[in-house]
Design a protein around this motif. Structure first.
Motif, PDB file in Angstrom:
ATOM      1  N   ASN A  69       0.838  -1.191   0.000  1.00  0.00           N
ATOM      2  CA  ASN A  69       0.000   0.000   0.000  1.00  0.00           C
ATOM      3  C   ASN A  69       0.883   1.253   0.000  1.00  0.00           C
ATOM      4  OD1 ASN A  69      -1.692   2.254   1.420  1.00  0.00           O
ATOM      5  ND2 ASN A  69      -3.175   0.688   0.831  1.00  0.00           N
ATOM      6  N   PRO A  70       0.499   2.301  -0.761  1.00  0.00           N
ATOM      7  CA  PRO A  70       1.312   3.523  -0.801  1.00  0.00           C
ATOM      8  C   PRO A  70       1.592   4.116   0.575  1.00  0.00           C
ATOM      9  CG  PRO A  70      -0.374   3.590  -2.505  1.00  0.00           C
ATOM     10  CD  PRO A  70      -0.662   2.376  -1.670  1.00  0.00           C
ATOM     11  N   ALA A  71       0.639   4.009   1.496  1.00  0.00           N
ATOM     12  CA  ALA A  71       0.849   4.588   2.823  1.00  0.00           C
ATOM     13  C   ALA A  71       1.911   3.835   3.612  1.00  0.00           C
ATOM     14  CB  ALA A  71      -0.467   4.595   3.602  1.00  0.00           C
ATOM     15  N   VAL A  72       2.171   2.582   3.262  1.00  0.00           N
ATOM     16  CA  VAL A  72       3.216   1.794   3.912  1.00  0.00           C
ATOM     17  C   VAL A  72       4.567   2.042   3.254  1.00  0.00           C
ATOM     18  CG1 VAL A  72       4.008  -0.557   4.415  1.00  0.00           C
ATOM     19  CG2 VAL A  72       1.584   0.021   4.646  1.00  0.00           C
ATOM     20  N   GLN A  73       4.559   2.227   1.951  1.00  0.00           N
ATOM     21  CA  GLN A  73       5.804   2.279   1.194  1.00  0.00           C
ATOM     22  C   GLN A  73       6.369   3.684   0.995  1.00  0.00           C
ATOM     23  OE1 GLN A  73       7.762  -0.200   0.161  1.00  0.00           O
ATOM     24  NE2 GLN A  73       6.409  -1.649   1.197  1.00  0.00           N
ATOM     25  N   GLU A  74       5.531   4.700   0.975  1.00  0.00           N
ATOM     26  CA  GLU A  74       5.981   6.050   0.621  1.00  0.00           C
ATOM     27  C   GLU A  74       6.053   6.950   1.847  1.00  0.00           C
ATOM     28  OE1 GLU A  74       3.653   7.685  -2.566  1.00  0.00           O
ATOM     29  OE2 GLU A  74       3.443   5.722  -3.548  1.00  0.00           O
ATOM     30  N   GLU A  75       7.043   7.837   1.846  1.00  0.00           N
ATOM     31  CA  GLU A  75       7.145   8.801   2.939  1.00  0.00           C
ATOM     32  C   GLU A  75       6.045   9.849   2.773  1.00  0.00           C
ATOM     33  OE1 GLU A  75      10.638  11.202   5.246  1.00  0.00           O
ATOM     34  OE2 GLU A  75      10.646  11.317   3.059  1.00  0.00           O
ATOM     35  N   VAL A  76       5.195   9.963   3.790  1.00  0.00           N
ATOM     36  CA  VAL A  76       4.069  10.892   3.723  1.00  0.00           C
ATOM     37  C   VAL A  76       4.509  12.297   4.123  1.00  0.00           C
ATOM     38  CG1 VAL A  76       1.737  11.385   4.537  1.00  0.00           C
ATOM     39  CG2 VAL A  76       2.473   9.008   4.227  1.00  0.00           C
ATOM     40  N   PHE A  77       5.349  12.414   5.123  1.00  0.00           N
ATOM     41  CA  PHE A  77       5.808  13.700   5.654  1.00  0.00           C
ATOM     42  C   PHE A  77       4.617  14.547   6.092  1.00  0.00           C
ATOM     43  CE2 PHE A  77       9.314  16.924   5.709  1.00  0.00           C
ATOM     44  CZ  PHE A  77      10.259  16.097   6.294  1.00  0.00           C
ATOM     45  N   GLY A  78       3.793  13.948   6.923  1.00  0.00           N
ATOM     46  CA  GLY A  78       2.616  14.605   7.474  1.00  0.00           C
ATOM     47  C   GLY A  78       2.081  13.792   8.638  1.00  0.00           C
ATOM     48  N   PRO A  79       1.002  14.235   9.267  1.00  0.00           N
ATOM     49  CA  PRO A  79       0.478  13.584  10.472  1.00  0.00           C
ATOM     50  C   PRO A  79      -0.334  12.323  10.153  1.00  0.00           C
ATOM     51  CG  PRO A  79      -0.894  15.448   9.925  1.00  0.00           C
ATOM     52  CD  PRO A  79       0.227  15.443   8.913  1.00  0.00           C
ATOM     53  N   VAL A  80       0.286  11.375   9.486  1.00  0.00           N
ATOM     54  CA  VAL A  80      -0.405  10.171   9.012  1.00  0.00           C
ATOM     55  C   VAL A  80       0.332   8.926   9.501  1.00  0.00           C
ATOM     56  CG1 VAL A  80      -1.165   8.873   6.972  1.00  0.00           C
ATOM     57  CG2 VAL A  80      -1.248  11.395   6.977  1.00  0.00           C
ATOM     58  N   LEU A  81      -0.397   8.023  10.134  1.00  0.00           N
ATOM     59  CA  LEU A  81       0.137   6.758  10.643  1.00  0.00           C
ATOM     60  C   LEU A  81      -0.596   5.594  10.007  1.00  0.00           C
ATOM     61  CD1 LEU A  81       0.268   7.637  14.423  1.00  0.00           C
ATOM     62  CD2 LEU A  81       2.170   6.563  13.237  1.00  0.00           C
ATOM     63  N   THR A  82       0.139   4.511   9.743  1.00  0.00           N
ATOM     64  CA  THR A  82      -0.513   3.258   9.367  1.00  0.00           C
ATOM     65  C   THR A  82      -0.545   2.332  10.572  1.00  0.00           C
ATOM     66  OG1 THR A  82       1.562   2.253   8.616  1.00  0.00           O
ATOM     67  CG2 THR A  82       0.241   3.429   6.979  1.00  0.00           C
ATOM     68  N   LEU A  83      -1.557   1.495  10.626  1.00  0.00           N
ATOM     69  CA  LEU A  83      -1.700   0.497  11.685  1.00  0.00           C
ATOM     70  C   LEU A  83      -1.646  -0.882  11.041  1.00  0.00           C
ATOM     71  CD1 LEU A  83      -2.272  -0.328  14.614  1.00  0.00           C
ATOM     72  CD2 LEU A  83      -4.720  -0.040  14.143  1.00  0.00           C
ATOM     73  N   GLU A  84      -0.597  -1.643  11.404  1.00  0.00           N
ATOM     74  CA  GLU A  84      -0.388  -2.988  10.880  1.00  0.00           C
ATOM     75  C   GLU A  84      -0.252  -3.945  12.061  1.00  0.00           C
ATOM     76  OE1 GLU A  84       3.031  -2.603   8.108  1.00  0.00           O
ATOM     77  OE2 GLU A  84       2.621  -0.464   8.321  1.00  0.00           O
TER      78      GLU A  84
END
Length: 485
Positions: free
Chosen positions: A383-398
């Protein structure tokens, strides 16, 4: 707090000024990320003539600076740091006004920057040559470190004081001269840093050069720039390495991160998440060391979502100059758009939007650039949210079932900057310590690095020696073998 629009004269393209009266290519106005109607300054951008003049001046100043005894250079750098400390209030205000972080975070940045810089002075006192045995009785074999010349320090917008000092201080201590090019979005603090050196450091030893990507490219390609220290994105770092390679110019690249925190079955979840969420949301997540992935034991998933909801709800978004603000804005409109885009792509690719996920306008900062603290449930490692640096207030939960699965997920990105493990199981600690593909690992400890430890990444997170620590002095010098009879 009262709103203040700066109507001061246009700031010069380079400092100390070399070419008074020359018409600049362009002058760019900066605006507050907390209020896009508020001007925070207007800055000339250097052209190729400016850049060449600044490099020529730095090159001419190199010989006398490198020949100055180290104790004397160290005293001058120390005096400069004292003036920075005395101007901390002004610098913190400039950081908050142009970058957006709350004032207490800006003050913390300055404090840590000064502690690291003073640690580098201590390291420099013990940095230098050594003697090795010779195969001839009448001969001495010496290995010495020599400064390189004029170096370029190219810095990002998220830490307008810390990143410049991490590059410039070690370079100056070992005898180089330095040209500091800050981000075009946050140039005020960098200009102040260089102005504070006036009358302390010899003329030409430290210069400020303002501009965008074209100015950075001119510095990197210049044949009299002898090393480049850069912090920023992987894509830009790759371009810098390619251009510098044409002149065989050494580069130190401090790049992105996709940093995970592993929360084992036995960790104290509320206490741990206080640390993790702080590490994720300071600077609105705009830090290369920000925690952006939560890899939690499957038994914790529901509780993590519950605690995240509570923590996020307590945050007060707004202008960083307002004391109660605990979540500042995104620094640029382009970065805000990029965060929006990656969240949209993540959800389209199957991520579950658990919390947040949108830009918003706080009542106190209706014209600002804000994004909600966001939690995305992700089971797909691609998933893009796992692989790419967001540089913002975004966390993934795995989630994971075994330590081996947690490590596999930790290492499943192209980045390798920092990570955290929270576990009381010594076997798990040893396993993660031996297998984690990161430059910095924190075990039962938040991700703030100590002032004397190397700040370094692996994989796509960095190239060359780390900033901070003894090895950064090695980068700004070359080794020379001497056989003396």
């Amino acid at each position: 707090m009262s709103k203040r629009t700066l109507d001061a004269p246009v700031a010069p393209a380079i400092w100390p000024s070399l070419m008074a009266g020359e018409t600049p290519l362009q002058a760019v106005t900066c605006y507050s990320p907390a209020d896009q109607t508020e001007k925070t300054g207007c800055y000339e951008w250097a052209n190729s003539v400016h850049v060449d003049a600044a490099v020529t001046k730095a090159t001419a100043s190199f010989t006398s600076w490198k020949n100055m005894p180290l104790p004397q250079r160290s005293r001058l750098v120390s005096q400069w740091l004292e003036t920075i400390e005395g101007s901390a209030e002004q610098l913190a205000a400039q950081i908050t006004q142009q970058q957006g972080k709350p004032l207490r975070e800006a003050n913390a940045e300055i404090g840590k920057s000064l502690r690291e810089a003073r640690m580098m002075i201590a390291f420099a006192a013990n940095h230098g040559g050594y003697e090795l045995p010779s195969s001839h009785a009448e001969q001495r074999n010496l290995c010495l470190r020599r400064p390189l010349g004029a170096i370029a320090a190219i810095c990002p917008w998220n830490f307008p004081v810390m990143t410049p000092l991490r590059k410039v201080v070690p370079a100056l201590l070992v005898g180089n001269t330095a040209l500091l090019k800050p981000s075009e979005y946050t140039p005020a603090a960098a200009l102040t840093l260089v102005k504070l050196a006036d009358g302390i450091l010899p003329d030409g030893v430290l210069q400020y050069v303002c501009g965008g990507a074209d100015v950075a490219a001119q510095l990197v390609a210049h044949h009299n720039i002898k090393a480049v220290a850069f912090t920023g994105s992987v894509t830009t770092g790759q371009k810098i390495a390619a251009v510098a390679g044409a002149n065989l110019t050494p580069v130190s690249l401090e790049l992105g991160g996709k940093n995970a925190a592993i929360l084992d079955r036995d960790c104290d979840l509320p206490a741990v998440l206080e640390q993790v969420f702080a590490a994720a949301l300071q600077c609105a997540g705009q830090r290369c060391t920000a925690i952006s992935r939560l890899i939690v034991h499957e038994s914790h998933r529901d509780r993590v979502i519950e605690l995240a909801k509570t923590y996020f709800a307590k945050l007060i978004a707004g202008d960083g100059r307002i004391e109660r603000t605990s979540l500042g804005p995104i620094t640029t409109a382009g970065q805000l758009k990029a965060i929006e885009g990656i969240v949209e792509r993540a959800v389209s690719a199957g991520a579950e939007l658990l919390l947040g996920g949108k830009r918003f306008a706080p009542d106190a900062s209706s014209n600002g650039l804000f994004f909600q603290p966001t939690l995305l449930g992700c089971s797909n490692l691609q998933n893009p949210a796992v692989q790419e640096e967001v540089f913002g207030p975004v966390l993934t939960l795995e989630t994971f079932n075994s330590p081996e699965e947690a490590i596999e997920k930790l290492n499943a990105t192209k980045f390798g900057l920092t990570a955290a493990l929270f576990s009381n199981d010594r076997h798990v600690q040893d396993l993660v310590q031996s297998q984690a593909e990161v430059g910095m690992l924190h075990i039962n400890h938040g991700t703030t690095p100590d002032d004397n430890m190397p700040f370094i990444g692996t994989k796509n997170s960095g190239l060359g020696t780390g900033s901070v620590g003894r090895s950064s002095l090695d980068f700004f010098t070359r080794e020379q073998s001497i056989y003396q009879r």
